[in-house]
Design a protein around this motif. Sequence first.
Motif, mmCIF file in Angstrom:
data_model
loop_
_atom_site.group_PDB
_atom_site.id
_atom_site.type_symbol
_atom_site.label_atom_id
_atom_site.label_comp_id
_atom_site.label_asym_id
_atom_site.label_seq_id
_atom_site.Cartn_x
_atom_site.Cartn_y
_atom_site.Cartn_z
ATOM 1 N N SER A 41 3.045 15.153 9.184
ATOM 2 C CA SER A 41 1.719 14.543 9.227
ATOM 3 C C SER A 41 1.671 13.318 10.122
ATOM 4 O O SER A 41 2.696 12.698 10.415
ATOM 5 C CB SER A 41 1.301 14.112 7.808
ATOM 6 O OG SER A 41 1.373 15.196 6.908
ATOM 7 N N ILE A 42 0.455 12.977 10.525
ATOM 8 C CA ILE A 42 0.190 11.715 11.211
ATOM 9 C C ILE A 42 -0.724 10.897 10.313
ATOM 10 O O ILE A 42 -1.741 11.391 9.817
ATOM 11 C CB ILE A 42 -0.464 11.943 12.582
ATOM 12 C CG1 ILE A 42 0.413 12.852 13.456
ATOM 13 C CG2 ILE A 42 -0.689 10.604 13.288
ATOM 14 C CD1 ILE A 42 -0.179 13.160 14.822
ATOM 15 N N VAL A 43 -0.337 9.641 10.094
ATOM 16 C CA VAL A 43 -1.021 8.763 9.145
ATOM 17 C C VAL A 43 -1.566 7.546 9.880
ATOM 18 O O VAL A 43 -0.886 6.975 10.743
ATOM 19 C CB VAL A 43 -0.049 8.316 8.030
ATOM 20 C CG1 VAL A 43 -0.730 7.352 7.059
ATOM 21 C CG2 VAL A 43 0.515 9.533 7.288
ATOM 22 N N GLY A 79 0.839 -1.195 0.000
ATOM 23 C CA GLY A 79 0.000 0.000 0.000
ATOM 24 C C GLY A 79 0.866 1.234 0.000
ATOM 25 O O GLY A 79 2.098 1.161 -0.060
ATOM 26 N N GLY A 80 0.232 2.374 0.082
ATOM 27 C CA GLY A 80 0.981 3.619 0.105
ATOM 28 C C GLY A 80 0.060 4.818 0.205
ATOM 29 O O GLY A 80 -1.170 4.707 0.128
ATOM 30 N N LEU A 81 0.684 5.984 0.405
ATOM 31 C CA LEU A 81 -0.052 7.236 0.489
ATOM 32 C C LEU A 81 0.778 8.311 -0.185
ATOM 33 O O LEU A 81 1.916 8.576 0.203
ATOM 34 C CB LEU A 81 -0.311 7.611 1.951
ATOM 35 C CG LEU A 81 -1.093 8.906 2.187
ATOM 36 C CD1 LEU A 81 -2.492 8.814 1.582
ATOM 37 C CD2 LEU A 81 -1.179 9.213 3.682
ATOM 38 N N ASN A 82 0.201 8.921 -1.226
ATOM 39 C CA ASN A 82 0.904 9.947 -1.990
ATOM 40 C C ASN A 82 0.599 11.327 -1.399
ATOM 41 O O ASN A 82 -0.557 11.658 -1.167
ATOM 42 C CB ASN A 82 0.469 9.881 -3.458
ATOM 43 C CG ASN A 82 1.435 10.604 -4.364
ATOM 44 O OD1 ASN A 82 2.165 11.488 -3.925
ATOM 45 N ND2 ASN A 82 1.450 10.212 -5.631
ATOM 46 N N PHE A 83 1.632 12.122 -1.205
ATOM 47 C CA PHE A 83 1.483 13.475 -0.658
ATOM 48 C C PHE A 83 1.712 14.565 -1.708
ATOM 49 O O PHE A 83 1.600 15.740 -1.404
ATOM 50 C CB PHE A 83 2.469 13.688 0.491
ATOM 51 C CG PHE A 83 2.069 13.001 1.766
ATOM 52 C CD1 PHE A 83 1.403 13.687 2.769
ATOM 53 C CD2 PHE A 83 2.372 11.663 1.980
ATOM 54 C CE1 PHE A 83 1.047 13.065 3.952
ATOM 55 C CE2 PHE A 83 2.023 11.030 3.162
ATOM 56 C CZ PHE A 83 1.357 11.732 4.144
ATOM 57 N N TRP A 95 -4.057 6.315 5.508
ATOM 58 C CA TRP A 95 -4.771 7.558 5.228
ATOM 59 C C TRP A 95 -4.378 8.626 6.238
ATOM 60 O O TRP A 95 -3.925 8.336 7.331
ATOM 61 C CB TRP A 95 -6.285 7.345 5.196
ATOM 62 C CG TRP A 95 -6.876 6.630 6.369
ATOM 63 C CD1 TRP A 95 -6.974 5.289 6.543
ATOM 64 C CD2 TRP A 95 -7.469 7.215 7.538
ATOM 65 N NE1 TRP A 95 -7.590 4.985 7.744
ATOM 66 C CE2 TRP A 95 -7.907 6.158 8.368
ATOM 67 C CE3 TRP A 95 -7.685 8.533 7.954
ATOM 68 C CZ2 TRP A 95 -8.530 6.383 9.591
ATOM 69 C CZ3 TRP A 95 -8.307 8.757 9.173
ATOM 70 C CH2 TRP A 95 -8.719 7.684 9.966
ATOM 71 N N LEU A 96 -4.532 9.879 5.825
ATOM 72 C CA LEU A 96 -4.082 11.018 6.608
ATOM 73 C C LEU A 96 -5.004 11.273 7.790
ATOM 74 O O LEU A 96 -6.204 11.458 7.623
ATOM 75 C CB LEU A 96 -4.028 12.258 5.715
ATOM 76 C CG LEU A 96 -3.451 13.536 6.327
ATOM 77 C CD1 LEU A 96 -1.986 13.360 6.668
ATOM 78 C CD2 LEU A 96 -3.647 14.703 5.360
ATOM 79 N N LEU A 97 -4.415 11.303 8.988
ATOM 80 C CA LEU A 97 -5.176 11.613 10.199
ATOM 81 C C LEU A 97 -5.164 13.109 10.489
ATOM 82 O O LEU A 97 -6.193 13.704 10.785
ATOM 83 C CB LEU A 97 -4.562 10.885 11.397
ATOM 84 C CG LEU A 97 -5.132 9.535 11.800
ATOM 85 C CD1 LEU A 97 -4.226 8.888 12.841
ATOM 86 C CD2 LEU A 97 -6.535 9.669 12.354
#
Length: 218
Positions: free
Chosen positions: A82-84, A38-42, A93-95
Amino acid sequence: MSLHGPPYVIGDLAYLPYGAAGLVVLDISDVTEPKPVGGLNFSPPFHSRFGVHGVLPIPDRKIAFANSEDVSYGKGAAPHASIVDISDPANPWLLSLLPTPEPPPGAPYEDFSGRGGWSGPHNINHHQHHPDVQKQNDLFYVAHFNAGLRIYDVSNTRLPREVGYFVPPDPVRRYGPMPEGELVAQTEDVVVDTRGNIYVSDKNQGIYILRYTGRGKG
């Protein structure tokens, strides 16, 4: 896109800060053939070249901290710290976002992007599984380039708040080429030991050793 800060291995998962590609999670149960999980793009909306410079997963809390590195001298897209939520590593996901540092009263600039040098977060208290480095708890430490050291209370991951800072004086002698132009403080790295001693480094004036007293900003 490139791996920048240190990767973290938690069991069969590796969390990687992969620059413009964001936060990347890999399955390394077979280290000869890692597989994307998985991943999260910023990037966008945040600064793209080093959209994720560092990541620190805290599996007990099902969160990770992530931050960018802005090398645009305050002339590009906003940086972030950020906190994820990583409760599902396949779908981070972004918290929340950590508050942007504010200049001290009487500062001759409206915000740190106008102070000179690089601005925004650079490094965090990476424990790297070292027994003498303080493990992440309710206080989170960020080396914030020209905004110095910033300390956040992250006990409420939806509402992190700044509870302390240290902005070193500007250096009077240049020892290296950075920052280009005006010579201002550039807090590079931070590490906190298990005794509570905080070590922060600066591009042109060595290392400061501090302690957080718990008295709030100042």
